[in-house]
Enzyme design. Sequence first.
Site, PDB file in Angstrom:
ATOM      1  N   GLY A 279     -17.097  -2.339 -16.946  1.00 44.77           N
ATOM      2  CA  GLY A 279     -17.155  -3.068 -15.685  1.00 44.77           C
ATOM      3  C   GLY A 279     -18.413  -2.722 -14.923  1.00 44.77           C
ATOM      4  O   GLY A 279     -18.971  -1.631 -15.090  1.00 44.77           O
ATOM      5  N   ALA A 280     -18.862  -3.664 -14.100  1.00 50.59           N
ATOM      6  CA  ALA A 280     -20.088  -3.440 -13.327  1.00 50.59           C
ATOM      7  C   ALA A 280     -19.934  -3.995 -11.920  1.00 50.59           C
ATOM      8  O   ALA A 280     -20.906  -4.336 -11.270  1.00 50.59           O
ATOM      9  CB  ALA A 280     -21.278  -4.081 -14.036  1.00 50.59           C
TER      10      ALA A 280
ATOM     11  N   ASN B 223     -14.676   3.414   1.782  1.00 50.77           N
ATOM     12  CA  ASN B 223     -13.205   3.363   1.832  1.00 50.77           C
ATOM     13  C   ASN B 223     -12.629   4.312   2.882  1.00 50.77           C
ATOM     14  O   ASN B 223     -11.423   4.337   3.099  1.00 50.77           O
ATOM     15  CB  ASN B 223     -12.594   3.677   0.454  1.00 50.77           C
ATOM     16  CG  ASN B 223     -12.587   5.159   0.143  1.00 50.77           C
ATOM     17  OD1 ASN B 223     -13.431   5.915   0.646  1.00 50.77           O
ATOM     18  ND2 ASN B 223     -11.651   5.592  -0.678  1.00 50.77           N
TER      19      ASN B 223
ATOM     20  N   THR C  85      -9.457  -0.915   2.222  1.00 46.24           N
ATOM     21  CA  THR C  85      -9.279  -1.338   0.841  1.00 46.24           C
ATOM     22  C   THR C  85      -9.672  -2.806   0.700  1.00 46.24           C
ATOM     23  O   THR C  85     -10.228  -3.406   1.627  1.00 46.24           O
ATOM     24  CB  THR C  85      -7.841  -1.003   0.357  1.00 46.24           C
ATOM     25  OG1 THR C  85      -7.754  -1.295  -1.026  1.00 46.24           O
ATOM     26  CG2 THR C  85      -6.779  -1.780   1.112  1.00 46.24           C
TER      27      THR C  85
ATOM     28  N   MET D 239      -8.101   2.188 -14.265  1.00 44.97           N
ATOM     29  CA  MET D 239      -8.070   2.363 -12.803  1.00 44.97           C
ATOM     30  C   MET D 239      -6.901   1.650 -12.133  1.00 44.97           C
ATOM     31  O   MET D 239      -6.495   2.003 -11.039  1.00 44.97           O
ATOM     32  CB  MET D 239      -9.384   1.876 -12.193  1.00 44.97           C
ATOM     33  CG  MET D 239     -10.510   2.875 -12.348  1.00 44.97           C
ATOM     34  SD  MET D 239     -11.814   2.466 -11.191  1.00 44.97           S
ATOM     35  CE  MET D 239     -13.122   3.481 -11.870  1.00 44.97           C
TER      36      MET D 239
ATOM     37  N   GLY E 123      -4.269   4.640 -12.994  1.00 42.92           N
ATOM     38  CA  GLY E 123      -5.046   5.006 -11.812  1.00 42.92           C
ATOM     39  C   GLY E 123      -4.251   5.576 -10.653  1.00 42.92           C
ATOM     40  O   GLY E 123      -4.808   5.754  -9.560  1.00 42.92           O
TER      41      GLY E 123
ATOM     42  N   SER F  35       0.825  -1.211   0.000  1.00 47.59           N
ATOM     43  CA  SER F  35       0.000   0.000   0.000  1.00 47.59           C
ATOM     44  C   SER F  35       0.863   1.266   0.000  1.00 47.59           C
ATOM     45  O   SER F  35       1.829   1.377   0.755  1.00 47.59           O
ATOM     46  CB  SER F  35      -0.903   0.019   1.238  1.00 47.59           C
ATOM     47  OG  SER F  35      -1.567   1.263   1.312  1.00 47.59           O
ATOM     48  N   LYS F  36       0.476   2.206  -0.852  1.00 47.72           N
ATOM     49  CA  LYS F  36       1.178   3.494  -0.905  1.00 47.72           C
ATOM     50  C   LYS F  36       0.543   4.511   0.041  1.00 47.72           C
ATOM     51  O   LYS F  36       1.038   5.625   0.185  1.00 47.72           O
ATOM     52  CB  LYS F  36       1.145   4.049  -2.338  1.00 47.72           C
ATOM     53  CG  LYS F  36       1.892   3.198  -3.353  1.00 47.72           C
ATOM     54  CD  LYS F  36       1.839   3.866  -4.724  1.00 47.72           C
ATOM     55  CE  LYS F  36       2.352   2.959  -5.833  1.00 47.72           C
ATOM     56  NZ  LYS F  36       3.747   2.532  -5.681  1.00 47.72           N
TER      57      LYS F  36
ATOM     58  N   LYS G  78     -14.214  -3.332   1.805  1.00 46.18           N
ATOM     59  CA  LYS G  78     -15.018  -2.121   1.608  1.00 46.18           C
ATOM     60  C   LYS G  78     -16.512  -2.341   1.848  1.00 46.18           C
ATOM     61  O   LYS G  78     -17.201  -1.451   2.333  1.00 46.18           O
ATOM     62  CB  LYS G  78     -14.809  -1.553   0.200  1.00 46.18           C
ATOM     63  CG  LYS G  78     -13.429  -0.947  -0.006  1.00 46.18           C
ATOM     64  CD  LYS G  78     -13.323  -0.306  -1.381  1.00 46.18           C
ATOM     65  CE  LYS G  78     -11.919   0.184  -1.663  1.00 46.18           C
ATOM     66  NZ  LYS G  78     -11.824   0.886  -2.943  1.00 46.18           N
TER      67      LYS G  78
HETATM   68  P1  ATR Z   1     -14.045  -4.722  -8.418  1.00 49.41           P
HETATM   69  O1  ATR Z   1     -14.386  -4.465  -6.984  1.00 49.41           O
HETATM   70  O2  ATR Z   1     -12.596  -4.541  -8.759  1.00 49.41           O
HETATM   71  O3  ATR Z   1     -14.947  -4.011  -9.358  1.00 49.41           O
HETATM   72  P2  ATR Z   1     -15.561  -7.119  -8.888  1.00 49.41           P
HETATM   73  O4  ATR Z   1     -16.710  -6.562  -8.151  1.00 49.41           O
HETATM   74  O5  ATR Z   1     -15.189  -8.559  -8.702  1.00 49.41           O
HETATM   75  O6  ATR Z   1     -14.227  -6.318  -8.596  1.00 49.41           O
HETATM   76  O7  ATR Z   1     -15.820  -6.843 -10.457  1.00 49.41           O
HETATM   77  C1  ATR Z   1     -14.889  -7.197 -11.415  1.00 49.41           C
HETATM   78  C2  ATR Z   1     -15.311  -6.592 -12.745  1.00 49.41           C
HETATM   79  O8  ATR Z   1     -14.315  -6.827 -13.733  1.00 49.41           O
HETATM   80  C3  ATR Z   1     -16.594  -7.165 -13.293  1.00 49.41           C
HETATM   81  O9  ATR Z   1     -17.270  -6.167 -14.023  1.00 49.41           O
HETATM   82  C4  ATR Z   1     -16.076  -8.282 -14.223  1.00 49.41           C
HETATM   83  O10 ATR Z   1     -16.971  -8.635 -15.258  1.00 49.41           O
HETATM   84  P3  ATR Z   1     -18.115  -9.765 -15.025  1.00 49.41           P
HETATM   85  O11 ATR Z   1     -19.250  -9.092 -14.327  1.00 49.41           O
HETATM   86  O12 ATR Z   1     -18.479 -10.205 -16.413  1.00 49.41           O
HETATM   87  O13 ATR Z   1     -17.464 -10.843 -14.210  1.00 49.41           O
HETATM   88  C5  ATR Z   1     -14.875  -7.571 -14.804  1.00 49.41           C
HETATM   89  N1  ATR Z   1     -13.853  -8.488 -15.337  1.00 49.41           N
HETATM   90  C6  ATR Z   1     -12.938  -9.198 -14.624  1.00 49.41           C
HETATM   91  N2  ATR Z   1     -12.151  -9.900 -15.453  1.00 49.41           N
HETATM   92  C7  ATR Z   1     -12.564  -9.646 -16.719  1.00 49.41           C
HETATM   93  C8  ATR Z   1     -12.139 -10.080 -18.011  1.00 49.41           C
HETATM   94  N3  ATR Z   1     -11.127 -10.919 -18.170  1.00 49.41           N
HETATM   95  N4  ATR Z   1     -12.805  -9.589 -19.089  1.00 49.41           N
HETATM   96  C9  ATR Z   1     -13.829  -8.732 -18.939  1.00 49.41           C
HETATM   97  N5  ATR Z   1     -14.283  -8.287 -17.740  1.00 49.41           N
HETATM   98  C10 ATR Z   1     -13.654  -8.738 -16.647  1.00 49.41           C
END
Ligand code: ATR
Length: 279
Positions: free
Chosen positions: A130-131, A90, A65, A224, A246, A15-16, A69
């Site tokens: 991402g979601a 956070n 972190t 990020m 990021g 951690s930074k 969270k």
């Molecule tokens: P974080 O807290 O970092 O957002 P998370 O809640 O586990 O971690 O979410 C990871 C995200 O990265 C998700 O949107 C995941 O997509 P899925 O919902 O389809 O799983 C996305 N992700 C992780 N690896 C991926 C990959 N190789 N290609 C595309 N999307 C990826």
Amino acid sequence: MTDRYAVFGNPIGHSKSPRIHALFAKQTGQDISYEAILAPTDGFAAALHAFAAAKGGPAKGANVTVPFKEEAFRLATRRTARAEAAGAVNTLSFEAGAIIGDNTDGAGLVRDLKNNLGCDPAGRRILLLGAGGAARGVILPLLLENPAELVVANRTEETAARLALEFARLPGCALSVKPDGIGFAGLTGRAFDLVINATSAGLSGAVLPLPTSVFAPRCVAYEMVYGRATPFMDQAQAAGARVADGLGMLVEQAAEAFFVWRGVRPRTARVLAVLREQA
Ligand code: ATR
């Protein structure tokens, strides 16, 4: 007595945050200490309470972190609106028996975009990839900047659609994510001024199946992840986008937390430069 702060995570060794907050404290003349604490994955609450109860000066707050969270969100006795929207916390402040949960990640991203990268989200077409938790944390702060549009795309389309719908119905908020979230295939032929990678794909070196069209001319591509060149950054660069990692978001979310705790906003440019030199 020196006010005490800490960051909790697992892992936490690299951690930074202690370095960043030490630089902020020096710059602003604030008398604080800030340490990194490795909590067992099933022992975050106990570690936090032990820190709060320890001698050596009043414990005033903590950063949280991965992977704590969401637990910090549940543990907080009160939460800010941006923490509620993020569904994650956070930044914790200890105040007279209360634990206040905040989330400074989205504000950190917006500040990095506007102040460090000269990329104001206002009026821009934004694509958020991402979601998961990282994406969720930045949606409200981005919407509040009045982008022309904000599209959420995710490998698993249903997750994106669910997330977009949630923000479309945000109580009391006239803004919304439009259209409903889509899968990567749905991006074909569409162009954006700002593409933000909030997936964790970069951590495993995975390539996202993005059509090159998503990177409009003079597009900013924001990853990020920091500390490494990811396939997304390579893709964006090859498509002619201006690429950022990021690290700025990390420093800015820390500055926002410092402001929440101390009421003083540190200047970040020099701190960011120091971290880049050391990278
Ligand atoms: P974080 O807290 O970092 O957002 P998370 O809640 O586990 O971690 O979410 C990871 C995200 O990265 C998700 O949107 C995941 O997509 P899925 O919902 O389809 O799983 C996305 N992700 C992780 N690896 C991926 C990959 N190789 N290609 C595309 N999307 C990826």
